[in-house]
Write an enzyme that holds these catalytic residues in place. Structure first.
Site, PDB file in Angstrom:
ATOM      1  N   ASP A  51       4.565  -0.343  -8.355  1.00  0.00           N
ATOM      2  CA  ASP A  51       5.838   0.661  -7.587  1.00  0.00           C
ATOM      3  C   ASP A  51       6.827   0.070  -7.435  1.00  0.00           C
ATOM      4  O   ASP A  51       8.123   0.385  -7.143  1.00  0.00           O
ATOM      5  CB  ASP A  51       4.983   1.195  -6.320  1.00  0.00           C
ATOM      6  CG  ASP A  51       6.077   2.000  -5.937  1.00  0.00           C
ATOM      7  OD1 ASP A  51       6.654   2.799  -6.464  1.00  0.00           O
ATOM      8  OD2 ASP A  51       6.336   2.115  -4.523  1.00  0.00           O
TER       9      ASP A  51
ATOM     10  N   GLU B 234      15.451  -4.431  -9.379  1.00  0.00           N
ATOM     11  CA  GLU B 234      15.407  -2.905  -9.319  1.00  0.00           C
ATOM     12  C   GLU B 234      16.974  -2.372  -9.060  1.00  0.00           C
ATOM     13  O   GLU B 234      17.756  -3.298  -8.618  1.00  0.00           O
ATOM     14  CB  GLU B 234      14.655  -2.440  -8.037  1.00  0.00           C
ATOM     15  CG  GLU B 234      13.144  -2.575  -8.088  1.00  0.00           C
ATOM     16  CD  GLU B 234      12.578  -2.190  -6.936  1.00  0.00           C
ATOM     17  OE1 GLU B 234      13.018  -1.661  -5.927  1.00  0.00           O
ATOM     18  OE2 GLU B 234      11.098  -2.431  -6.909  1.00  0.00           O
TER      19      GLU B 234
ATOM     20  N   CYS C 149       2.582  -2.705  -4.621  1.00  0.00           N
ATOM     21  CA  CYS C 149       3.245  -1.478  -4.126  1.00  0.00           C
ATOM     22  C   CYS C 149       4.043  -2.134  -2.829  1.00  0.00           C
ATOM     23  O   CYS C 149       4.354  -1.416  -1.989  1.00  0.00           O
ATOM     24  CB  CYS C 149       2.401  -0.310  -3.602  1.00  0.00           C
ATOM     25  SG  CYS C 149       1.701   0.564  -4.898  1.00  0.00           S
TER      26      CYS C 149
ATOM     27  N   ILE D  90      -0.139  -2.587   6.687  1.00  0.00           N
ATOM     28  CA  ILE D  90      -0.438  -1.530   5.463  1.00  0.00           C
ATOM     29  C   ILE D  90      -1.685  -2.047   4.845  1.00  0.00           C
ATOM     30  O   ILE D  90      -2.484  -1.395   4.478  1.00  0.00           O
ATOM     31  CB  ILE D  90       0.715  -1.663   4.437  1.00  0.00           C
ATOM     32  CG1 ILE D  90       1.852  -1.215   5.198  1.00  0.00           C
ATOM     33  CG2 ILE D  90       0.504  -0.820   3.208  1.00  0.00           C
ATOM     34  CD1 ILE D  90       3.351  -1.193   4.450  1.00  0.00           C
TER      35      ILE D  90
ATOM     36  N   HIS E 159       9.665   2.762  -7.158  1.00  0.00           N
ATOM     37  CA  HIS E 159       9.580   2.261  -5.535  1.00  0.00           C
ATOM     38  C   HIS E 159       9.286   3.854  -4.631  1.00  0.00           C
ATOM     39  O   HIS E 159      10.103   4.030  -3.935  1.00  0.00           O
ATOM     40  CB  HIS E 159      10.812   1.623  -5.181  1.00  0.00           C
ATOM     41  CG  HIS E 159      10.602   0.641  -4.006  1.00  0.00           C
ATOM     42  ND1 HIS E 159      11.332  -0.463  -4.076  1.00  0.00           N
ATOM     43  CD2 HIS E 159      10.086   0.651  -2.911  1.00  0.00           C
ATOM     44  CE1 HIS E 159      10.820  -1.322  -3.074  1.00  0.00           C
ATOM     45  NE2 HIS E 159      10.432  -0.541  -2.066  1.00  0.00           N
ATOM     46  N   LEU E 160       8.038   4.355  -4.964  1.00  0.00           N
ATOM     47  CA  LEU E 160       7.819   5.508  -4.121  1.00  0.00           C
ATOM     48  C   LEU E 160       6.965   5.289  -3.031  1.00  0.00           C
ATOM     49  O   LEU E 160       6.675   6.193  -2.360  1.00  0.00           O
ATOM     50  CB  LEU E 160       7.217   6.575  -4.969  1.00  0.00           C
ATOM     51  CG  LEU E 160       7.960   7.024  -6.148  1.00  0.00           C
ATOM     52  CD1 LEU E 160       7.289   8.161  -7.164  1.00  0.00           C
ATOM     53  CD2 LEU E 160       9.226   7.745  -5.855  1.00  0.00           C
TER      54      LEU E 160
END
Length: 531
Positions: free
Chosen positions: A258, A263, A232, A154, A281-282
């Site tokens: 994010d 959570e 992210c 990523i 958390h998209l």
């Protein structure tokens, strides 16, 4: 009988159909993952479990999963799977790290734009009927330095996109080679250097003991004044309270998160602060990514259950379908070598040394190691497999060493396994012939050529006349058929061994009769997995 898979979370119908098309019996129950008791009641009948994040694969669930071989997580995070318990149970845990790479990278870039131009606050202000044009002064990305922590899959895409935006990219990643950095067009730097130089910092690493709190308060205080932080990747990589304090002091100009340490994040030190963009958390939440990871996990699980191919496993070396075909006999050989030693050794094993020669040295050695260790441990624990073996061996304090070498003898390749206990050392070597059948070629330094059968007898004796006759006569008298008979010796009248492949299990009384002849120092029955 076809393997049986349970899909207990919401996967697409297309993914479910992949299982069916591959000949796998699949039950699609997308709401079952939320019902722990019902899931535990049903799990025992399944070979595979396909999940997203709703299903919790706990040690208690795994205790009920008596037939389970693989858990497939459609997505990269496996926080909802007890990997240690799965490994000890011998269950492979797979994820899909590549299906949402682009989506997550794009989200990081979007968050970077949002915090650079204060887009969420400007939008809210405008929706409220205000026209606060002078309040939302932003900064350009062009010409700014982006610090990327973690330049893997990523992070690498983020680097590529950032260069397209004409940003200067510096990357910190202990696993990034200089050659790879040059190809990516990024500057490889130390973490402290990145902190001092970056205008924007984005994180793309997993949460491990090494990366936890990598952006600590101390690290954040080393950053350039006016820096903007984007996370992210995973909660827990950044000290969120320190970011909040440095935002309020003016040292940090903005942040975009994010993911959070806790959570679902219903409260957090960053909430409500100016120029902080927060999303729930998209990172992987696009239509394309959700479909991609679902299809990928269905293919991976099907490949494993039908061919033995292992892809993207977190507790087992990956073995491609092509490797599985070529390596199958060698994995079986490694298992047999380990099984021989495991059955011959009645003391705790301290060290395992495995030598790979010729073509064997060119194969997936991690997988072969797992097979050999599993073979050794099966003598004391029949439920051990290639997944659980390394974990159990580590728990028992066994040390593993491997050596590879080019072809040195008449065989195209071979494997030699040696173990040490407190009192002795024992070794055995084997190869795979062109017919795909494993053979033992050396025991205790004595060369042999032994076909491997399910039921075998191993004897040691002095090299004297009458050994063959005694074995043949004794087994004949009791109606035991010898399928294959192999002899070997170090020197004339010296130490000798015999390895017999017989059609049936030899009764203890027959073994005792052989010992009573006084010709044998050792008469040992051995059992191997059926060919």
């Amino acid at each position: 009988m076809a393997p049986k898979v349970l899909v207990s979370d919401k996967l697409s119908e297309t993914a479910v159909q992949i299982f069916r098309d591959r000949g796998i019996d699949v039950d699609f129950m997308p709401e079952l993952g939320k019902d722990k008791e019902k899931l535990a009641e049903l799990i025992g009948q399944y070979d595979g479990l396909a999940i997203r994040s709703a299903t919790k694969v706990t040690d208690k669930l795994l205790e009920r999963a008596t037939n389970l071989k693989v858990v497939g997580r459609a997505g990269i995070g496996v926080d909802n799977v007890d990997r240690e318990a799965a490994s000890k149970k011998g269950v492979i845990v797979m994820n899909t790290p590549f299906g949402n790479m682009i989506t997550t990278a794009e989200h990081a870039i979007a968050m970077m734009f949002a915090v650079a131009r204060q887009l969420p606050e400007a939008s809210s202000s405008t929706h409220a009927g205000k026209w606060e044009k002078s309040k939302f002064m932003g900064v350009e990305l062009t010409g700014k330095t982006l610090g990327v922590i973690g330049a893997g899959n990523i992070g690498g895409i983020v680097c590529d996109r950032a260069r397209g935006l004409r940003m200067k990219v510096v990357a910190y990643d202990p696993f990034l080679s200089q050659e790879k950095a040059d190809k990516m067009g990024v500057e490889k730097v130390a973490l402290d250097d990145l902190l001092k130089r970056a205008d924007f910092i984005t994180l793309h690493v997993p949460l491990t003991d090494q990366t936890k709190n990598i952006l600590s308060r101390e690290a954040l205080e080393k950053t350039k004044k006016g820096v903007r932080i984007i996370n992210c990747a995973r909660g827990g990589l950044v000290d969120e309270q320190a970011v909040a304090d440095l935002l309020q002091s003016g040292h940090i100009a903005g942040a975009a998160f994010d993911v959070f340490a806790v959570e679902p994040a219903t409260e957090n030190p960053l909430f409500g602060l100016p120029n902080v963009v927060c999303t729930p958390h998209l990172g992987a939440s696009t239509t394309e990514a959700q479909e991609n990871v679902a299809l990928q996990v269905a293919e991976q699980m099907s490949d494993y259950l039908l061919t033995g191919a292992v892809q993207n496993a977190l507790n087992m070396p990956s073995v491609t379908a092509e490797e599985a075909k070529v390596m199958g006999p060698w994995i079986k050989l490694a298992d047999h070598l380990g099984a021989f030693i495991g059955q011959m050794t009645d003391e705790p094993v301290k060290e395992i040394t495995i030598l790979y020669d010729g073509v064997a040295a060119e194969m997936n050695l991690e997988a072969l190691n797992c097979a050999a260790i599993a073979g050794i441990l099966k003598a004391s624990n029949p439920d051990v497999n290639m997944v659980s073996a390394p974990v159990i061996a580590k728990d028992r304090g066994m040390k593993l060493a491997t050596t590879s070498q080019e072809q040195t003898g008449v065989f195209e390749g071979y494997i030699k396994v040696t173990v040490k206990t407190d009192t002795r050392e024992r070794s055995i070597a084997g190869t795979v012939f062109s017919d795909g059948k494993p053979r033992f070629i050396q025991i205790k330094g004595i060369n042999i050529d032994a076909e491997i059968g399910q039921h075998m007898i191993y004897t040691t004796n002095e090299d004297v006349p009458g050994i063959i006759g005694t074995l043949g006569a004794t087994f004949g008298k009791h109606g035991i058929n010898i399928a294959n008979f192999t002899l070997g010796r170090k020197a004339a009248k010296g130490e000798a061994i015999a390895l017999l492949y017989v059609d049936d299990v030899v009764p203890p009384a027959v073994l005792a009769e052989l010992k009573e002849t006084g010709l044998f120092q050792q008469v040992k029955p051995l059992e191997f997995a059926a060919q």
